[in-house]
Design a protein around this motif. Structure first.
Motif, short mmCIF file in Angstrom:
data_model
loop_
_atom_site.label_atom_id
_atom_site.label_comp_id
_atom_site.label_asym_id
_atom_site.label_seq_id
_atom_site.Cartn_x
_atom_site.Cartn_y
_atom_site.Cartn_z
N GLN A 1 -35.54 25.37 -24.73
CA GLN A 1 -35.52 24.87 -23.50
C GLN A 1 -34.96 25.75 -22.34
OE1 GLN A 1 -34.22 20.67 -23.72
NE2 GLN A 1 -36.03 19.94 -24.65
N VAL A 2 -35.24 26.97 -22.58
CA VAL A 2 -34.69 28.01 -21.80
C VAL A 2 -35.59 28.49 -20.97
CG1 VAL A 2 -33.30 30.27 -21.54
CG2 VAL A 2 -32.60 28.37 -23.11
N ARG A 3 -35.51 28.80 -19.70
CA ARG A 3 -36.29 29.66 -18.71
C ARG A 3 -35.82 30.93 -18.34
NH1 ARG A 3 -36.03 27.24 -13.90
NH2 ARG A 3 -34.37 26.11 -14.36
N PHE A 4 -36.66 31.81 -18.24
CA PHE A 4 -36.32 33.11 -17.73
C PHE A 4 -36.78 33.38 -16.04
CE2 PHE A 4 -37.27 34.88 -22.02
CZ PHE A 4 -36.00 34.64 -22.43
N ARG A 5 -35.69 33.95 -15.43
CA ARG A 5 -36.22 34.36 -14.25
C ARG A 5 -36.09 36.07 -14.05
NH1 ARG A 5 -32.32 31.89 -9.72
NH2 ARG A 5 -33.47 30.11 -10.18
N LEU A 6 -37.32 36.51 -13.97
CA LEU A 6 -37.34 37.95 -13.97
C LEU A 6 -37.31 38.64 -12.45
CD1 LEU A 6 -40.13 38.35 -16.64
CD2 LEU A 6 -37.62 38.29 -16.92
N CYS A 7 -36.48 39.66 -12.71
CA CYS A 7 -36.36 40.37 -11.19
C CYS A 7 -36.65 41.69 -11.58
CB CYS A 7 -35.21 39.93 -10.56
SG CYS A 7 -35.14 40.79 -9.00
N ILE A 8 -37.61 42.26 -11.81
CA ILE A 8 -38.20 43.62 -12.32
C ILE A 8 -38.45 44.73 -11.10
CG2 ILE A 8 -39.20 44.77 -14.34
CD1 ILE A 8 -37.21 42.70 -15.38
N GLU A 9 -37.95 45.51 -11.05
CA GLU A 9 -38.54 46.46 -10.14
C GLU A 9 -39.68 47.20 -10.76
OE1 GLU A 9 -36.98 50.60 -7.65
OE2 GLU A 9 -35.58 48.83 -8.46
N PRO A 10 -40.64 47.14 -10.02
CA PRO A 10 -42.22 47.71 -10.87
C PRO A 10 -41.98 49.32 -10.83
CG PRO A 10 -42.53 47.15 -8.57
CD PRO A 10 -41.09 46.63 -8.66
N MET A 11 -42.84 49.74 -11.78
CA MET A 11 -43.16 51.04 -11.90
C MET A 11 -41.95 52.06 -12.32
SD MET A 11 -46.14 51.06 -11.36
CE MET A 11 -46.65 52.79 -11.29
N THR B 1 -29.19 24.73 -18.45
CA THR B 1 -29.53 23.93 -17.15
C THR B 1 -29.95 24.91 -16.30
OG1 THR B 1 -27.04 24.32 -16.92
CG2 THR B 1 -27.77 22.36 -17.74
N GLU B 2 -29.77 26.26 -16.21
CA GLU B 2 -30.07 27.41 -15.43
C GLU B 2 -30.67 28.40 -15.97
OE1 GLU B 2 -26.85 28.65 -12.84
OE2 GLU B 2 -26.21 26.74 -12.40
N PRO B 3 -31.70 28.97 -15.03
CA PRO B 3 -32.53 29.92 -15.90
C PRO B 3 -31.60 31.37 -16.40
CG PRO B 3 -32.91 29.85 -13.66
CD PRO B 3 -32.07 28.50 -14.06
N VAL B 4 -32.19 32.12 -17.35
CA VAL B 4 -31.75 33.37 -17.53
C VAL B 4 -32.03 34.17 -16.77
CG1 VAL B 4 -31.53 35.07 -19.26
CG2 VAL B 4 -31.38 32.73 -20.28
N GLN B 5 -31.30 34.87 -15.93
CA GLN B 5 -31.49 35.85 -14.94
C GLN B 5 -31.65 37.32 -15.62
OE1 GLN B 5 -31.98 35.05 -11.58
NE2 GLN B 5 -32.45 37.02 -10.73
N SER C 1 -42.12 38.14 -25.47
CA SER C 1 -42.08 38.03 -27.03
C SER C 1 -41.04 36.86 -27.30
CB SER C 1 -41.67 39.22 -27.67
OG SER C 1 -40.41 39.73 -27.16
N PHE C 2 -40.15 36.73 -26.19
CA PHE C 2 -39.02 35.87 -26.52
C PHE C 2 -39.30 34.33 -25.85
CE2 PHE C 2 -36.55 39.45 -27.84
CZ PHE C 2 -35.66 39.02 -28.71
N GLN C 3 -40.51 34.33 -25.14
CA GLN C 3 -40.88 33.10 -24.48
C GLN C 3 -40.91 31.90 -25.32
OE1 GLN C 3 -41.30 33.26 -21.15
NE2 GLN C 3 -40.89 30.82 -21.44
N THR C 4 -41.47 32.03 -26.63
CA THR C 4 -41.95 31.13 -27.66
C THR C 4 -40.59 30.44 -28.11
OG1 THR C 4 -43.65 32.11 -28.49
CG2 THR C 4 -42.41 30.24 -29.76
N LEU C 5 -39.47 31.53 -28.51
CA LEU C 5 -38.08 30.95 -28.68
C LEU C 5 -37.25 30.29 -27.55
CD1 LEU C 5 -35.80 30.94 -30.75
CD2 LEU C 5 -35.06 33.31 -30.00
N ALA D 1 -28.84 35.72 -25.10
CA ALA D 1 -28.91 34.94 -23.94
C ALA D 1 -29.59 33.56 -24.08
CB ALA D 1 -29.92 35.62 -22.62
N VAL D 2 -30.73 33.62 -25.14
CA VAL D 2 -31.46 32.43 -25.48
C VAL D 2 -30.69 31.63 -26.18
CG1 VAL D 2 -33.52 31.65 -26.57
CG2 VAL D 2 -33.93 33.61 -25.19
N LYS D 3 -30.01 32.17 -27.30
CA LYS D 3 -29.20 31.61 -28.40
C LYS D 3 -27.84 30.69 -27.54
CE LYS D 3 -30.07 34.19 -32.54
NZ LYS D 3 -29.46 34.96 -33.45
N TYR D 4 -27.38 31.40 -26.76
CA TYR D 4 -26.18 30.86 -26.29
C TYR D 4 -26.15 30.54 -24.75
CZ TYR D 4 -24.75 33.20 -30.44
OH TYR D 4 -24.82 33.71 -31.81
N SER D 5 -27.31 30.15 -24.30
CA SER D 5 -27.53 29.73 -22.87
C SER D 5 -27.46 28.21 -23.02
CB SER D 5 -28.79 30.32 -22.65
OG SER D 5 -28.87 29.47 -21.12
#
Length: 441
Positions: free
Chosen positions: A300-310, A338-342, A291-295, A331-335
């Motif tokens: 110009q901020v990228r997400f790096r998701l490390c989600i444990e499934p289930m 240059t590096e993705p949001v972890q 839902s925050f991908q558009t913002l 995280a998006v507002k104040y990033s």
């Protein structure tokens, strides 16, 4: 909030009383033990000065029978505080034995005439064990000993302190028991009175909540009217009015601020236990990130998701989604971009950990991190930013985490900031966890 204040008051008062009673009991025990040792050493000093005997004992007996009119001189000891007179009955009350080691012949002469509680074999064993020690005085079992070296001999005197030690431990136990009972009694009284003590604070807090709620609802009505009138004026005057655009922007900002104040006021007494259900936490975090991908693309901020499934969690799904949204939004507002949001979600021994980490445009100190969850706190970067924000988002996130019996904290290494929330395991709903503080890694 009031319940937390009451608990903190009880813990602080009970802790202070426990510390005071503990110091009193320990100080009393140390002083009594020191007195016991000084008295024992005084008697041993007298015996050592007189080769294992009390001086003037026969004279004292003669004086009591009337055969000798001269008053016997009481025995004196040479202690650390000078010469001290001992009571005349000391020679009859003391139970002791001596061991005389003749170094030339290797012979050991025992004298157990002044004690009946020990046999010669046991006395010899204790004497040999004491001879091997480097200490000149000390305790071996219930016996206080003192060594005196002379030419060709070593005299060791053992004084039976068993009864005094038993009395010392009994008295210490009584003092400890009285302290425990006193602590329990005072704690019960404090528990009963704590409600009255915090009542003024509770009343002031309740009035503050009522004021915020009433003021918030009163403000929302004119704001709604102003917003509606502004839209009508925009239709009549077109989109080119700079002043009208500014009115619309500030009206929306004030509306959002009012809503967040009302939300924060409700969260002060909010309990997640009333709305708990089990829901898929892993899917919730992924959906919130989408839902925050558009913002994020706009900034110009990228997400790096490390989600444990289930992973599932037992709590208020809407509030957890709101907490995740607050962390993503910050995280998006104040990033720096240059590096993705972890983004990380995992299960640990503390429960379930959810963290969002981003690189900042300007360095952030650990002192600033400690203030992130204060209401209306904003860093200089946030204050100069045109991206909005009132300093209430993380305060709301903290209230949500605490309502779920969890903890939330901010960590930094100077260039990156990580907001980490830790929740109790969903298999034990309602269980509180201890705060977990780790250094930034």
């Amino acid at each position: 909030m009031i319940k937390k204040l009451q608990k903190r008051f009880l813990l602080l008062a009970a802790g202070s009383l426990f510390l005071l009673l503990f110091l009193i009991v320990i100080s009393s025990a140390l002083l009594n033990y020191r007195t016991l040792i000084q008295e024992a050493d005084s008697i041993l000093s007298v015996l050592a000065d007189n080769s294992g005997h009390f001086p003037g004992k026969n004279k004292q007996k003669a004086d009591r029978t009337g055969n000798d009119a001269s008053r016997p001189e009481p025995p004196r000891s040479r202690g650390p505080f000078g010469r001290k007179e001992l009571p005349l009955e000391t020679s009859y009350e003391s139970r002791f034995f001596t061991a005389d080691f003749l170094t030339d012949s290797g012979e050991i002469i025992l004298n157990t005439d002044h004690i009946a509680a020990i046999l010669d074999d046991e006395a010899l064993r204790i004497a040999k064990k004491t001879q091997a020690m480097d200490k000149e005085r000390g305790f071996i079992g219930a016996y206080r000993f003192m060594k005196k070296e002379e030419t060709g001999r070593l005299l060791i005197i053992f004084l039976d302190c068993g009864r005094k030690l038993d009395a010392f431990w009994n008295m210490t136990g009584i003092h400890a028991m009285i302290s425990v009972l006193s602590l329990a009694a005072v704690s019960c009284i404090l528990f009963i009175l704590s409600g009255k003590i915090v009542r003024p604070v509770a009343q002031a807090h309740e009035k503050q909540k009522q004021f915020i709620s009433a003021a918030g609802h009163e403000i929302k009505t004119p704001l709604t009217i102003i917003d509606a009138d502004s839209e009508l004026l925009r239709l009549d005057m077109g989109e080119n009015s700079e002043w009208l655009e500014d009115i619309c922007i500030q009206t929306k900002r004030l509306t959002n601020l009012t809503n967040e104040l009302l939300q924060l006021s409700k969260l002060d007494e909010y309990s997640a236990d009333q709305t708990r259900i089990e829901f898929p936490l892993s899917d919730l975090i992924i959906d919130t990130a989408k839902s925050f991908q558009t913002l994020a693309d706009k900034e110009q901020v990228r997400f790096r998701l490390c989600i444990e499934p289930m992973l599932s969690y037992y709590g208020d799904e809407n509030q957890i989604r709101r907490l995740a949204g607050i962390l993503f939004d910050n995280a998006v507002k104040y990033s720096a971009g240059t590096e993705p949001v972890q983004v990380e979600l995992k299960k640990s021994r503390h429960g379930i950990e959810f963290s969002v980490e981003n690189q900042t445009e300007q360095p952030v100190s650990r002192e600033q991190c400690s203030c992130f969850f204060d209401r209306f706190y904003r860093t200089e970067q946030a204050q100069r930013s045109e991206k909005g924000g009132y300093g209430l988002g993380l305060a709301i996130a903290k209230s949500i985490a605490e309502a779920h019996h969890g903890e939330i904290m901010a960590e930094t290494d100077g260039e990156r900031v990580r907001i980490r929330a830790v929740f109790a395991d969903s298999r034990t709903p309602g269980k509180r966890i201890c705060p977990v503080f780790r250094r930034y890694s």
